[in-house]
Structure formats: C-alpha cells, structure tokens
Design a protein around this motif. Structure first.
Motif, short mmCIF file in Angstrom:
data_model
loop_
_atom_site.label_atom_id
_atom_site.label_comp_id
_atom_site.label_asym_id
_atom_site.label_seq_id
_atom_site.Cartn_x
_atom_site.Cartn_y
_atom_site.Cartn_z
N GLY A 331 -4.85 -2.86 14.73
CA GLY A 331 -5.97 -2.44 13.91
C GLY A 331 -6.49 -1.09 14.35
O GLY A 331 -6.07 -0.55 15.38
N PRO A 332 -7.40 -0.50 13.58
CA PRO A 332 -7.97 0.80 13.96
C PRO A 332 -8.70 0.74 15.29
O PRO A 332 -9.26 -0.28 15.67
N ALA A 333 -8.71 1.85 15.98
CA ALA A 333 -9.45 2.00 17.23
C ALA A 333 -9.88 3.46 17.35
O ALA A 333 -9.23 4.34 16.79
N PRO A 334 -10.98 3.76 18.04
CA PRO A 334 -11.90 2.83 18.69
C PRO A 334 -12.83 2.16 17.70
O PRO A 334 -12.76 2.42 16.49
N ARG A 335 -13.73 1.34 18.24
CA ARG A 335 -14.69 0.64 17.39
C ARG A 335 -16.06 1.28 17.49
O ARG A 335 -16.38 1.95 18.46
N PHE A 336 -16.83 1.05 16.48
CA PHE A 336 -18.19 1.58 16.43
C PHE A 336 -19.14 0.42 16.15
O PHE A 336 -19.83 0.38 15.15
N GLY A 337 -19.14 -0.53 17.07
CA GLY A 337 -19.90 -1.76 16.90
C GLY A 337 -19.03 -2.92 17.31
O GLY A 337 -17.90 -2.76 17.78
N GLU A 338 -19.52 -4.12 17.10
CA GLU A 338 -18.82 -5.30 17.59
C GLU A 338 -17.75 -5.80 16.64
O GLU A 338 -16.80 -6.46 17.05
N GLU A 339 -17.88 -5.52 15.37
CA GLU A 339 -16.94 -6.08 14.41
C GLU A 339 -15.61 -5.34 14.45
O GLU A 339 -15.55 -4.11 14.51
N ALA A 340 -14.51 -6.10 14.44
CA ALA A 340 -13.18 -5.49 14.45
C ALA A 340 -12.93 -4.81 13.11
O ALA A 340 -13.05 -5.44 12.06
N PRO A 341 -12.57 -3.52 13.12
CA PRO A 341 -12.30 -2.83 11.85
C PRO A 341 -10.98 -3.28 11.24
O PRO A 341 -10.03 -3.60 11.95
N THR A 342 -10.94 -3.32 9.95
CA THR A 342 -9.72 -3.68 9.23
C THR A 342 -9.16 -2.44 8.56
O THR A 342 -9.89 -1.72 7.88
N PRO A 343 -7.88 -2.14 8.76
CA PRO A 343 -7.32 -0.95 8.14
C PRO A 343 -7.20 -1.12 6.64
O PRO A 343 -6.93 -2.22 6.13
N ALA A 344 -7.40 -0.03 5.93
CA ALA A 344 -7.15 -0.06 4.49
C ALA A 344 -5.64 -0.06 4.27
O ALA A 344 -4.90 0.59 5.00
N PRO A 345 -5.14 -0.80 3.29
CA PRO A 345 -3.70 -0.82 3.04
C PRO A 345 -3.22 0.52 2.49
O PRO A 345 -4.02 1.38 2.10
N GLN A 346 -1.92 0.68 2.46
CA GLN A 346 -1.35 1.88 1.86
C GLN A 346 -1.57 1.82 0.36
O GLN A 346 -1.07 0.92 -0.32
N PRO A 347 -2.34 2.75 -0.21
CA PRO A 347 -2.63 2.70 -1.64
C PRO A 347 -1.46 3.19 -2.47
O PRO A 347 -0.48 3.74 -1.95
N ALA A 348 -1.57 3.01 -3.75
CA ALA A 348 -0.53 3.48 -4.67
C ALA A 348 -0.48 5.01 -4.64
O ALA A 348 -1.50 5.68 -4.42
N PRO A 349 0.69 5.58 -4.85
CA PRO A 349 0.80 7.04 -4.88
C PRO A 349 -0.06 7.65 -5.99
O PRO A 349 -0.37 7.00 -6.99
N LEU A 350 -0.43 8.90 -5.78
CA LEU A 350 -1.16 9.67 -6.80
C LEU A 350 -0.27 10.80 -7.28
O LEU A 350 0.53 11.36 -6.52
N SER A 351 -0.44 11.17 -8.53
CA SER A 351 0.19 12.40 -9.00
C SER A 351 -0.61 13.58 -8.47
O SER A 351 -1.76 13.42 -8.04
N LEU A 352 -0.03 14.73 -8.50
CA LEU A 352 -0.73 15.92 -8.03
C LEU A 352 -1.98 16.18 -8.87
O LEU A 352 -3.04 16.54 -8.33
N ASP A 353 -1.89 15.97 -10.17
CA ASP A 353 -3.06 16.15 -11.03
C ASP A 353 -4.15 15.15 -10.66
O ASP A 353 -5.34 15.49 -10.63
N GLU A 354 -3.76 13.90 -10.39
CA GLU A 354 -4.75 12.89 -10.01
C GLU A 354 -5.42 13.24 -8.68
O GLU A 354 -6.62 13.02 -8.51
#
Length: 360
Positions: A331-354
C-alpha cells in the motif's frame, strides 16, 4: 484529502525510477498523467513491466511526440502542470522540443524533474547503463555481498528506487515548495550515481574515523558481525539477527543459551568463531520455531519472509501494509494518520484531448 491533492504532474513514461516516482506522487494525491508512446509512435508502452501495481492511481495518455499536433497538445498540458518528470537520456527532451527552457517559457513555475543514471553533466552523462553500473561507480555496490565472492546486486533498490526515484521525488517536492513562494520553477537533476553515493554517507563517516574497512563482510553492518546478519535454520529458511546494542545482544545470547563470558560482543578477532557457533545453534530449529522462541524478547530476531509470506504476517496484516487490488501489492507509504491508505487502481486510459480537457 491527500497531501498532494491539487498538484498536477506530467509523467513521461519510462522504466525504473520515473515509474516508481510517478506511483509515489500519485499515491500521495497528485493528479498524475502518464504519457505513453502511442501505436503511431512505433514503440510499445511499458505497461507490461509496471502493470497494475507500478502504474496504479494514474491514467495512461498515448501520444506521438514526433507528431506536431500531439506535441502541441502536450505543450498545453505543460502550461497547466505544476511539475514534469522524465527519465530519458540527456538531450532527448531537448530534441523533442520539450527541454527545460522551452517548458519554462510556456510555464515559468513548472518544476522540471529529470532522473538519469549518470546525471545531466559529466563525461559519462550520455553513456548507457543500468542500476548496477550506477551503484558500482558510486561505491555502494562494493559493500554488498560475501567477502570471497563478487559484490552481489541488491536488486534495483539502491540505484533506481533509493538513489533515483526517492531523491527525484524529494527534489521535485522541494522545488514545488519554492515555486509557491517565488513563482519560478527549477530543473531537478537527480542522478542515480549521486543519489546512491548519498546513501553511503554513514560509511564515509565511519571510514574517516577508522571504523569501516573496505574489506567486504568484515564490518558491523555488512554481515561481518555475528550479531547483525542472517542465519540458516533447520528447514532451510532464514532468520535475521540485528542485536546491535549490548542489551539486545545479551537477550540474543540468552535465547541461544550461549554464555556471555564466551561471546564478547566487540572482540573482532573472535567474530569468525561466533559466526560458526551461532550458525550451529540456529540450524537446530526451524525458522518459525525460532520466531516463536524470540517473540516478546529484545533479541531483535525476525523471520526472513518471502514476498508471498510478508502480506500474511500479523504485523503487516494489522497495519494494512499490503492490499489486494487486482493483485496483492504494497500500500502507499508514508501515512498521515492512523488509517492505512488504499491505493487508487489503475484508471482507464485517456485520449490526449481528454487529458487536456481534464486540466483546463
């Protein structure tokens, strides 16, 4: 809200340190767009290498940097970005019309982060190489491995990630802080030779005081000390022993049932004999038996876990050090508080215009 929320970072896709740095910045909340080579550019992307772990939390945007229209759109992204990170060999971005001076003219507050093996200047700046070559030149590699064998590569953790990516992230964040005050960006030259050399600072300090020998495997932290090394257990697995302080060493001796009078800690002449003695004792039990035996003591004995074992360890599980998101991953590190951060998944690709619309 994450610490870097609101920051816009343009990542030019690559291998090694740039990819890792992009992941770290995205994990911390930056809006990172990862520019990849389009099919029209005639080269594959590095998706198969980074996969859903190293490329998490930011979309891929396919571009052909030799196409005038795509290049113009990339300049629009640069105008809206807070920082740019790239890991091409010196001169490549300039040949593409995307060098620091061109980008600064378009966006004076832009931080231009560059990571290479040898740096942007110096007689070897344009020479090819990999992590192992860079840490060899910095002196770091000379300290790794057994004394009677060639130095052992420490994966690509020291050059690519420690000396490269993490110092690139540090430099970019430092320059971003300055840009908030001055309105002017900087070019960050993160060289893996410089960074891995910086990581050896302690050993230069010890050497200057006569406390570090260049004989590999004969020092306090390189496996030379019998109380700071790994041992093989009966089942062929390993434990790590880190009993540096005298009180911790005493706890180690007690657990091994070795009389203190027979094992003076800093009698260097006797270290070889203690290696053999400790090794013989550790070989009498399985790794997990030793783990249970030393649990709750100050002997600093821990199991050497494999990549598949580490996520299941009770401490890592309690902290949420690893997460399962498509695949098991740190998971992501370091933390900024007690809760374990959850990584965002790999999102769908974007076009250059998007991508341009997203930032305008």
């Amino acid at each position: 809200m994450k610490p870097l929320s609101g920051l816009r970072i343009l990542e030019f896709d690559g291998l090694g340190p740039v990819t890792f740095a992009g992941m770290v910045l995205a994990d911390l909340g930056a809006d990172v767009l990862r520019l990849t080579r389009s099919a029209a550019a005639g080269a594959p992307t590095f998706t198969d290498v980074g996969g859903e772990v190293l490329h998490r939390a930011r979309p891929a945007v396919a571009v052909d940097l030799k196409d005038a229209s795509d290049l113009a759109r990339v300049h629009e992204l640069i105008a809206s970005a807070d920082a740019l990170i790239e890991g091409f060999r010196p001169g490549v971005m300039e040949r593409l019309g995307l060098g620091p001076e061109v980008c600064a003219a378009r966006n004076p507050r832009l931080v231009f982060g560059r990571v290479t093996g040898w740096g942007q200047t110096g007689p070897m700046a344009r020479q090819v190489g990999h992590d192992l070559n860079y840490i060899a030149l910095s002196g770091a590699l000379s300290m790794m491995g057994e004394p009677d064998r060639p130095p052992r590569p420490p994966l690509n953790l020291v050059g690519d990630y420690g000396g490269g990516a993490m110092l690139l992230v540090t430099g970019v964040l430092a320059a971003l802080l300055e840009a908030r005050t001055t309105g002017r960006g900087r070019t960050v030259d993160a060289a893996m030779t410089d960074g891995s050399a910086l990581l050896t600072s302690l050993f230069h300090a010890l050497g200057a005081r006569g406390l570090w020998s260049e004989t590999r495997g004969g020092n306090l932290l390189d496996g030379g000390a019998p109380f700071y090394r790994c041992y093989t257990c009966r089942d062929g697995r390993f434990v790590a022993v880190g009993a540096l302080e005298p009180q911790f060493y005493a706890a180690l001796l007690a657990g091994l049932e070795v009389p203190a009078a027979e094992a003076p800690q800093f009698d260097l002449a006797g270290w070889g004999g203690l290696h053999a003695r400790f090794a013989a004792v550790f070989a009498t039990r399985d790794r997990d038996d030793w783990t249970a035996h030393f649990a709750g003591t100050d002997a600093c004995v821990t199991p050497v876990l494999t990549l598949s074992e580490a996520p299941r360890h009770p401490h890592n599980a309690a902290r949420g050090t690893f997460v399962e998101q498509g695949v098991v991953q740190p998971g992501p590190a370091p933390r900024f508080g007690e809760e374990a951060p959850t990584p965002a998944p790999q999102p769908a690709p974007l076009s250059l215009d998007e991508a341009v619309t997203r930032w305008t």
